[in-house]
Design an enzyme around this catalytic site. Structure first.
Site, PDB file in Angstrom:
ATOM      1  N   ASP A 129       0.768  -1.247   0.000  1.00  0.00           N
ATOM      2  CA  ASP A 129       0.000   0.000   0.000  1.00  0.00           C
ATOM      3  C   ASP A 129       0.800   1.298   0.000  1.00  0.00           C
ATOM      4  O   ASP A 129       0.642   2.134  -0.887  1.00  0.00           O
ATOM      5  CB  ASP A 129      -0.934   0.022   1.209  1.00  0.00           C
ATOM      6  CG  ASP A 129      -1.938  -1.117   1.182  1.00  0.00           C
ATOM      7  OD1 ASP A 129      -1.864  -1.964   0.275  1.00  0.00           O
ATOM      8  OD2 ASP A 129      -2.788  -1.167   2.081  1.00  0.00           O
ATOM      9  N   CYS A 200      -2.728  -7.608  -2.339  1.00  0.00           N
ATOM     10  CA  CYS A 200      -4.094  -8.081  -2.076  1.00  0.00           C
ATOM     11  C   CYS A 200      -4.997  -7.878  -3.296  1.00  0.00           C
ATOM     12  O   CYS A 200      -4.992  -6.826  -3.915  1.00  0.00           O
ATOM     13  CB  CYS A 200      -4.674  -7.371  -0.868  1.00  0.00           C
ATOM     14  SG  CYS A 200      -3.872  -7.808   0.675  1.00  0.00           S
ATOM     15  N   SER A 476      -8.910  -0.402   6.030  1.00  0.00           N
ATOM     16  CA  SER A 476      -8.353  -1.151   4.910  1.00  0.00           C
ATOM     17  C   SER A 476      -9.271  -1.015   3.707  1.00  0.00           C
ATOM     18  O   SER A 476     -10.489  -0.836   3.842  1.00  0.00           O
ATOM     19  CB  SER A 476      -8.232  -2.627   5.294  1.00  0.00           C
ATOM     20  OG  SER A 476      -8.055  -3.432   4.156  1.00  0.00           O
TER      21      SER A 476
END
Length: 559
Positions: A129, A200, A476
């Protein structure tokens, strides 16, 4: 090609040219560079390979291919490694406080090495991220030709004949606690959820920021949505190495790309894709790096006028690799250009305007990952800004086609994430409650932890459509439900959230863009408030807490 680029050694010539720089050249000869190498433009090839997560495992290999491209196009690459923190691995622990802090450290490290070693241009390979916005922030500060290559999404796991994303594993923890899932099933899920390298797999933060980089113009169109383990990613990396030499020759700099229309374009892409609320923080922080006035109100306005088009996890059905198969990020941008929802004239790192850069995107016949403009999943995008006496500077929530849009209920107040999680797992949170987690903001945490462990536990307890959550922390990209984050000003600086008490009636209304504590004079309650003792008195967390700004401005570090 060497002579073509001889005039583009604006920085490296100061380090390597002339009699006085003989010692510097000698050091580099010792590492394997030749005299001819040092007469070419020097391109820093940055990456964040680290063995603590699957997200960045391909970075070394991709760096080699980028370097091949740079050499083929007449430059000399120099490889540099920075760090990364896995949000997923650290989730729900003190370690998660390092995540947002790492954005600043990564940006600083790229800037420092580029300035210290006087690179003429940069290619930044990013994955998990915070590496993505950090690289963009560094490029903005340096304002040298530079581009960003996202290393790619992970493939879905397979669980009992169906695709499985990591967000489901977090939710399964809550399901086990509620008795809806057996421990053995959770163990089986965790063993198959991550089949290999890549970030992810839903439209979580990493993939959202990957989309931001293509739509804002810092990544070549079509490169980022290629999955991590797809063979085409290596070719894209080599292409990125060649492309940076074109940008260098043409003098294309980040300040020419990062204009206000570019930020509006990126916001529209996030809104249309149902992207992570973390993009709000990072867009605001990046805008401040280049002096573009861009606010929460701008983000809310753009989201209101942008339809939700992508049926992506966590609110939808598909993984990011499915968007790639459908036509990729470029197809979404192309659709937004067609609808007049983005400015197609905005410059990209390839030198093309955005509309031309995505003109070649092809839609896969029969795909239903990306809806048409005439049949959007929602008429408004997923990013919503709420204000009220709890959040006078604003707060952020992500809304999908299935999200609860209002809630009125008693506040269940917690001063740390772990206490809220324990309450959910123990069954102490009931339908209609509004869970409040405070003192988890940029300064209070410090580091503004994501609350996926709590939000996933709420979903796992089957309370996703009956319980809301409000926090000065963040979420998230895998978060589902009516979860309001980034509440500003935060509790640790005396924000209204610090005055809430257990049982206060909280009303959230997405359509009205409001969040209120009813019948409560929070200012009076705060008259005698004293700030809590800091969690860290020395080290990086203490320095960060002393310098970090409000989430409403992107949680920047002030000079």
């Amino acid at each position: 090609m060497t002579s073509t680029f001889s005039d583009h050694r604006r920085f490296s010539s100061r380090l390597y040219d002339g009699r006085s720089r003989a010692a510097a050249r000698a050091y580099l000869y010792g590492t394997g560079f030749s005299p001819d190498d040092l007469r070419k433009p020097i391109v820093g090839v940055f990456h964040a390979w680290i063995e603590t997560m699957p997200c960045n495992l391909t970075h070394r290999r991709l760096a080699e291919r980028v370097k091949m491209g740079v050499r083929a196009a007449g430059g000399t690459p120099m490889e540099v490694n920075t760090i990364a923190i896995s949000d997923g691995v650290t989730m729900g622990t003190e370690g998660m406080k390092a995540s947002l802090v790492s954005r600043e450290l990564i940006a600083d490290s790229i800037e420092l090495v580029a300035r210290g070693h006087m690179f003429d241009a940069l290619v930044c390979i990013v994955g998990c991220d915070k590496t993505v916005p950090a690289a963009a922030m560094a490029l903005a500060r340096l304002d040298r030709p530079g581009l960003i290559l996202y290393s790619g999404s992970i493939l879905p796991g397979r669980f009992r004949g169906r695709d499985l994303a990591m967000g489901e594993v977090f939710e399964a923890i809550g399901a086990v606690a509620s008795g809806d899932l057996a421990e053995e099933e959770l163990a089986e899920m965790e063993s198959v959820a991550c089949p290999g390298a890549g970030a992810c797999g839903g439209q979580f933060t990493a993939n959202t920021m990957s989309m931001v980089m293509e739509s804002i113009g810092l990544s070549p169109a079509g490169f980022n949505s290629i999955p991590a383990v797809n063979a085409a990613k290596d070719d894209a990396a080599e292409g990125a190495g060649k492309q940076i030499m074109v940008a260098l020759e043409r003098g294309i700099r980040p300040s020419q790309i990062l204009t206000r229309p570019a930020f509006e374009n990126a916001t529209a892409a996030v809104a249309a894709s149902g992207g992570s609320t973390n993009a709000v923080l990072h867009l605001l922080a990046l805008a401040s790096e280049v002096g573009v006035v861009f606010t929460l109100d701008d983000i809310d306005r753009i989201s209101r006028q942008t339809p939700l088009l992508c049926d992506l996890l966590p609110g939808g059905r598909y993984a990011s690799v499915d968007l790639h198969k459908a036509g990729g990020i470029s197809l979404l941008i192309q659709r937004l250009v067609t609808g007049g929802l983005v400015d197609g004239s905005a410059l990209t790192v390839t030198g093309e305007p955005l509309a031309e850069a995505v003109a070649g995107a092809k839609e896969t016949p029969g795909q239903d990952v990306l809806a048409g403009l005439d049949r959007p999943l929602r008429t408004e995008g997923g990013l919503v800004v709420l204000r009220g006496n709890i959040a006078p500077e604003g707060s952020v929530v992500k809304i999908t086609a299935h999200t609860l849009t209002s809630q009125r209920g008693p506040a269940r107040v917690f001063d740390r994430e772990e206490d809220a999680y324990d309450a959910v797992i123990a069954g102490r949170i009931k339908p209609g409650d509004v869970v409040v987690i405070r003192y988890e903001g940029p300064r209070g945490g410090p580091g503004m932890r994501e609350m996926l462990s709590v939000t996933a536990a709420i979903i796992g307890e089957r309370l996703g459509n009956e319980v809301a959550l409000v926090t000065d922390g963040r979420f998230s990209g895998a978060t589902n439900g009516l979860m309001v984050g980034h509440v500003a000003p935060e509790a640790a600086v005396g924000g209204p959230l610090a005055g809430l008490r257990e049982g206060d009636l909280v009303r959230i209304d997405v359509r009205a863009r409001s969040i209120e504590a009813e019948g409560v004079d929070l200012a009076t309650r705060l008259a005698g408030w004293t700030p809590p003792q800091p969690h860290y008195r020395t080290g990086v967390f203490a320095r960060y807490a002393a310098a970090v700004g409000s989430a409403s401005a992107g949680a920047p570090l002030w000079p």
